[in-house]
Write an enzyme that holds these catalytic residues in place. Structure first.
Site, PDB file in Angstrom:
ATOM      1  N   LYS A   1       0.757  -1.094   0.024  1.00  0.00           N
ATOM      2  CA  LYS A   1      -0.018  -0.029  -0.038  1.00  0.00           C
ATOM      3  C   LYS A   1       0.647   1.222  -0.035  1.00  0.00           C
ATOM      4  CE  LYS A   1      -4.329  -1.804   1.704  1.00  0.00           C
ATOM      5  NZ  LYS A   1      -5.204  -1.689   2.814  1.00  0.00           N
TER       6      LYS A   1
ATOM      7  N   LYS B   1      -5.581 -11.485  -5.924  1.00  0.00           N
ATOM      8  CA  LYS B   1      -6.812 -11.361  -5.207  1.00  0.00           C
ATOM      9  C   LYS B   1      -7.738 -10.380  -5.598  1.00  0.00           C
ATOM     10  CE  LYS B   1      -5.840  -8.401  -1.236  1.00  0.00           C
ATOM     11  NZ  LYS B   1      -5.930  -8.117  -0.087  1.00  0.00           N
TER      12      LYS B   1
ATOM     13  N   LYS C   1     -10.391  -4.323  -2.825  1.00  0.00           N
ATOM     14  CA  LYS C   1     -11.042  -3.200  -2.897  1.00  0.00           C
ATOM     15  C   LYS C   1     -10.163  -1.942  -3.406  1.00  0.00           C
ATOM     16  CE  LYS C   1     -12.524  -3.694   1.552  1.00  0.00           C
ATOM     17  NZ  LYS C   1     -13.374  -3.941   2.811  1.00  0.00           N
TER      18      LYS C   1
HETATM   19  P1  TYM Z   1     -10.570  -6.113   4.716  1.00  0.00           P
HETATM   20  O1  TYM Z   1     -11.586  -5.178   5.212  1.00  0.00           O
HETATM   21  O2  TYM Z   1      -9.604  -5.754   3.680  1.00  0.00           O
HETATM   22  O3  TYM Z   1     -11.235  -7.442   4.310  1.00  0.00           O
HETATM   23  C1  TYM Z   1     -12.314  -8.128   5.244  1.00  0.00           C
HETATM   24  C2  TYM Z   1     -12.025  -9.519   5.015  1.00  0.00           C
HETATM   25  O4  TYM Z   1     -12.073 -10.199   3.803  1.00  0.00           O
HETATM   26  C3  TYM Z   1     -11.136 -10.767   3.414  1.00  0.00           C
HETATM   27  N1  TYM Z   1     -10.697 -10.745   2.000  1.00  0.00           N
HETATM   28  C4  TYM Z   1     -10.629 -11.742   1.264  1.00  0.00           C
HETATM   29  N2  TYM Z   1     -10.736 -13.132   1.323  1.00  0.00           N
HETATM   30  C5  TYM Z   1     -10.778 -13.813   0.368  1.00  0.00           C
HETATM   31  N3  TYM Z   1     -10.587 -13.389  -1.075  1.00  0.00           N
HETATM   32  C6  TYM Z   1     -10.305 -12.390  -1.055  1.00  0.00           C
HETATM   33  N4  TYM Z   1      -9.758 -11.612  -2.491  1.00  0.00           N
HETATM   34  C7  TYM Z   1     -10.614 -11.194  -0.054  1.00  0.00           C
HETATM   35  N5  TYM Z   1     -10.295  -9.988   0.260  1.00  0.00           N
HETATM   36  C8  TYM Z   1     -10.493  -9.547   1.157  1.00  0.00           C
HETATM   37  C9  TYM Z   1     -10.230 -10.167   4.303  1.00  0.00           C
HETATM   38  O5  TYM Z   1      -9.119 -11.475   4.440  1.00  0.00           O
HETATM   39  C10 TYM Z   1     -10.876 -10.096   5.634  1.00  0.00           C
HETATM   40  O6  TYM Z   1     -10.607 -11.083   6.332  1.00  0.00           O
HETATM   41  N6  TYM Z   1      -7.086  -5.612   8.258  1.00  0.00           N
HETATM   42  C11 TYM Z   1      -8.716  -6.200   8.215  1.00  0.00           C
HETATM   43  C12 TYM Z   1      -9.487  -5.681   8.997  1.00  0.00           C
HETATM   44  C13 TYM Z   1      -9.321  -5.935  10.326  1.00  0.00           C
HETATM   45  C14 TYM Z   1      -9.371  -7.210  11.165  1.00  0.00           C
HETATM   46  C15 TYM Z   1      -9.096  -7.057  12.480  1.00  0.00           C
HETATM   47  C16 TYM Z   1      -9.587  -8.502  10.622  1.00  0.00           C
HETATM   48  C17 TYM Z   1      -9.126  -5.085  11.313  1.00  0.00           C
HETATM   49  N7  TYM Z   1      -9.028  -5.647  12.509  1.00  0.00           N
HETATM   50  C18 TYM Z   1      -9.080  -7.858  13.445  1.00  0.00           C
HETATM   51  C19 TYM Z   1      -9.477  -9.574  11.823  1.00  0.00           C
HETATM   52  C20 TYM Z   1      -9.278  -9.264  13.177  1.00  0.00           C
HETATM   53  C21 TYM Z   1      -8.602  -5.951   6.504  1.00  0.00           C
HETATM   54  O7  TYM Z   1      -8.339  -4.935   6.068  1.00  0.00           O
HETATM   55  O8  TYM Z   1      -9.848  -6.627   5.887  1.00  0.00           O
END
Ligand code: TYM
Length: 332
Positions: free
Chosen positions: A112, A195, A198
């Protein structure tokens, strides 16, 4: 009951299929077996620049969507991260246990910050995984349902929990990742080796849960596939078809083998057409329920406030213990 915690960023007007199939779908089922905490991580959503009005809207959309896909406030604790001040409070303590080099090695930060330009990337983007560790450790979570892209952040979380426990006495549960291999990485329809993301995918590469299904159908029709014609599951040589089969299998609740059998002798066009229909059937009711929740934002906000109160009771207890172990003098 064992605990789970997970979070999702409100950084788009809708979740995409990767978010749902990789993570959120399991949040729903884990409600039945676990003491479940789920949060919309708005603090994480301001690390790369944002518009306040858009953030507020997206936070409500995220919560409404989570309810629409099946989170039940009676069976889980759903809340907004910024309403529980213990998250940044614990993050500070953990940041003092994190090495600068250790944080610098986080691949998501490297990706990023490279995209934004190294000088423009914020310190918040840098410390992001430490706040994530605080999210998890505050609830003494045993497991964290996420997609593959979060594995490294969970490793850091585990390291920090062990480090703190080693230095100050057993305080935190060391959480395990709950990553379901089959759907851990849903890929970009236009680039089936990357992947679905967003921030990095083009709109044509993403299926949003809240978009018009006719638009999704068009994207599926133009999804990149190989030049062969056989429908088999071969991740290495046919990543595009493998991705479509994975999505189909998860949404229709049919095994990939079953699908491969069904489509023997048929063409990519047939598969794509049917998948578009499966997507339409899935998103229809989700979109309708999301709209219903968004139609009454006061009620939605109230529900989230109750969630935050429940979350805070747990988070505050962990923070108190943590502060005590660290040696802070408690107020009397
Ligand atoms: P975020 O908001 O990017 O994504 C939310 C969840 O979706 C999963 N994900 C995917 N899984 C499979 N294939 C994909 N292409 C794909 N894109 C996204 C992510 O793995 C995630 O589980 N850092 C985290 C948010 C967070 C968090 C936490 C997660 C903040 N605090 C504590 C777990 C525990 C994030 O940016 O997710």
């Amino acid at each position: 009951r064992p605990r789970v915690l997970s979070g999702i960023q409100p950084t788009a007007d809708s979740f995409h299929l990767g978010n749902y199939l990789g993570a959120v779908r399991y949040w729903v089922t884990l409600q039945d077996t676990h003491d479940a905490f789920y949060c919309v991580v708005d603090l994480h959503a301001i690390t790369a620049g944002h518009d306040p009005r858009v953030l507020r809207r997206r936070t409500r959309i995220a919560a409404a969507q989570l309810l629409a896909v099946g989170l039940d406030p009676e069976r889980c604790t759903l809340f907004v991260q910024s309403q529980v001040p213990e998250h940044p409070q614990l993050a500070w303590v953990l940041s003092c246990l994190t090495g600068f080099g250790e944080a610098s090695r986080m691949t998501q930060f490297k990706d990023k910050s490279t995209r934004q330009g190294a000088d423009r990337a914020s310190v918040g983007l840098f410390t992001y995984p430490i706040l994530q560790a605080a999210d998890i450790l505050l609830y003494q979570a045993d497991a964290v349902p996420v997609g593959e892209d979060q594995r490294q952040h969970l490793e850091l979380t585990r390291d920090l929990a062990q480090r703190f426990n080693g230095l100050f006495g057993r305080t935190f549960t060391v959480p395990a990742p709950h990553i379901v291999k089959d759907t851990a990485k849903i890929t970009d329809l236009q680039d089936p080796t990357a992947k679905m993301s967003k921030s990095a995918s083009s709109p044509a590469g993403i299926i949003d849960l809240l978009e018009d299904p006719a638009r999704s159908a068009k994207k599926i029709r133009s999804a990149v596939t190989d030049t062969g014609r056989e429908i088999i599951f071969d991740q290495a040589n046919k990543p595009g078809i493998a991705n479509l089969l994975t999505i189909y299998s998860a949404l229709a609740d049919r095994t990939v083998d079953d699908l491969v059998e069904t489509y023997a002798g048929k063409g990519y066009g047939d598969l794509k057409k049917d998948l578009a229909e499966v997507v339409r059937e899935f998103v229809g009711p989700v979109q309708e329920r999301t709209r219903t929740y968004l139609d009454d934002p006061a009620q939605l906000d109230k529900l989230l406030t109750i969630g935050a109160e429940k979350a805070r009771a747990v988070a505050a207890a962990t923070l108190r213990t943590t502060y005590d172990r660290v040696g802070f003098v408690a107020p009397r």
